[in-house]
Design a protein around this motif. Sequence first.
Motif, PDB file in Angstrom:
ATOM      1  N   PRO A   7      35.388  33.596  33.238  1.00 22.89           N
ATOM      2  CA  PRO A   7      36.749  34.370  32.943  1.00 22.89           C
ATOM      3  C   PRO A   7      37.969  33.774  33.705  1.00 22.89           C
ATOM      4  CG  PRO A   7      34.878  35.856  33.564  1.00 22.89           C
ATOM      5  CD  PRO A   7      34.373  34.524  33.792  1.00 22.89           C
ATOM      6  N   HIS A   8      37.800  33.381  35.164  1.00 26.27           N
ATOM      7  CA  HIS A   8      39.007  32.844  35.496  1.00 26.27           C
ATOM      8  C   HIS A   8      39.600  31.615  34.847  1.00 26.27           C
ATOM      9  CE1 HIS A   8      37.211  34.554  39.514  1.00 26.27           C
ATOM     10  NE2 HIS A   8      38.387  35.015  39.232  1.00 26.27           N
ATOM     11  N   SER A   9      38.618  30.847  34.528  1.00 28.90           N
ATOM     12  CA  SER A   9      39.143  29.563  33.775  1.00 28.90           C
ATOM     13  C   SER A   9      39.822  29.941  32.494  1.00 28.90           C
ATOM     14  CB  SER A   9      37.682  28.604  33.468  1.00 28.90           C
ATOM     15  OG  SER A   9      37.127  28.048  34.588  1.00 28.90           O
ATOM     16  N   ALA A  10      39.252  30.898  31.886  1.00 28.88           N
ATOM     17  CA  ALA A  10      39.797  31.300  30.593  1.00 28.88           C
ATOM     18  C   ALA A  10      41.401  31.982  30.829  1.00 28.88           C
ATOM     19  CB  ALA A  10      38.937  32.543  29.771  1.00 28.88           C
ATOM     20  N   LEU A  40      47.172  37.218  42.486  1.00 28.54           N
ATOM     21  CA  LEU A  40      46.813  38.380  41.701  1.00 28.54           C
ATOM     22  C   LEU A  40      45.271  38.887  41.706  1.00 28.54           C
ATOM     23  CD1 LEU A  40      48.863  37.746  38.352  1.00 28.54           C
ATOM     24  CD2 LEU A  40      49.064  39.311  40.034  1.00 28.54           C
ATOM     25  N   PRO A  41      44.676  39.995  41.707  1.00 28.83           N
ATOM     26  CA  PRO A  41      43.586  40.484  41.656  1.00 28.83           C
ATOM     27  C   PRO A  41      42.480  39.898  40.895  1.00 28.83           C
ATOM     28  CG  PRO A  41      44.942  42.200  42.105  1.00 28.83           C
ATOM     29  CD  PRO A  41      45.740  41.189  41.496  1.00 28.83           C
ATOM     30  N   ALA A  42      43.279  39.404  39.504  1.00 29.96           N
ATOM     31  CA  ALA A  42      42.284  38.761  38.507  1.00 29.96           C
ATOM     32  C   ALA A  42      41.793  37.556  39.010  1.00 29.96           C
ATOM     33  CB  ALA A  42      42.978  38.737  37.288  1.00 29.96           C
ATOM     34  N   PHE A  43      42.364  36.736  39.857  1.00 27.94           N
ATOM     35  CA  PHE A  43      41.789  35.422  40.411  1.00 27.94           C
ATOM     36  C   PHE A  43      41.146  35.583  41.858  1.00 27.94           C
ATOM     37  CE2 PHE A  43      45.471  34.480  37.370  1.00 27.94           C
ATOM     38  CZ  PHE A  43      44.735  33.451  36.650  1.00 27.94           C
ATOM     39  N   ARG A  44      40.772  36.677  42.177  1.00 30.84           N
ATOM     40  CA  ARG A  44      39.974  36.788  43.342  1.00 30.84           C
ATOM     41  C   ARG A  44      38.627  35.908  43.118  1.00 30.84           C
ATOM     42  NH1 ARG A  44      40.950  42.614  44.194  1.00 30.84           N
ATOM     43  NH2 ARG A  44      42.895  42.569  45.437  1.00 30.84           N
ATOM     44  N   GLY A  45      38.517  35.055  43.803  1.00 31.82           N
ATOM     45  CA  GLY A  45      37.220  34.340  43.958  1.00 31.82           C
ATOM     46  C   GLY A  45      37.270  32.955  43.098  1.00 31.82           C
ATOM     47  N   TYR A  46      38.795  32.742  42.571  1.00 28.94           N
ATOM     48  CA  TYR A  46      38.898  31.379  41.903  1.00 28.94           C
ATOM     49  C   TYR A  46      39.480  30.420  43.034  1.00 28.94           C
ATOM     50  CZ  TYR A  46      41.100  28.128  38.741  1.00 28.94           C
ATOM     51  OH  TYR A  46      41.432  27.072  37.848  1.00 28.94           O
TER      52      TYR A  46
END
Length: 137
Positions: A7-10, A40-46
């Motif tokens: 999902p991060h890569s997408a 951004l929270p959507a990228f946590r762990g990226y």
Amino acid sequence: MALKMSPHSALVHVMVLTACADKELAEQEIILMSEMIRILPAFRGYDLDDLSADSESCLGYLEKEEGLEELMRDVADALPPRLAETAYALACDVAAADGEASQPELQVLMIIRQSLGVGRLPAAAIERGSRARMMAI
């Protein structure tokens, strides 16, 4: 067989696709993408170190015949439905980063919106928000 996109890569692929739509990768777009990934929270762990590989992957899709269609299928498969509007918002922010969305960027945004199933009303709200955020004084 290629590995399934995360999902991060997408999300990164959608941003890079939008930035490359007009064949000019503006410095403001690169800076904005890096900052959004960082905060951004959507990228946590990226891992930000993966940005280069994900960017190259996106460009690899675009070099293929029907690569855009394949890219959008893989992005749609990788993203949970709840992140479709997030992906579209990221793309809109990148398109607006240099002050104006070009016609090729607008076409790519339409493809992203349709591929991810973002409705017209949510898309209009997202677009308006991006425009407001990217206004200069």
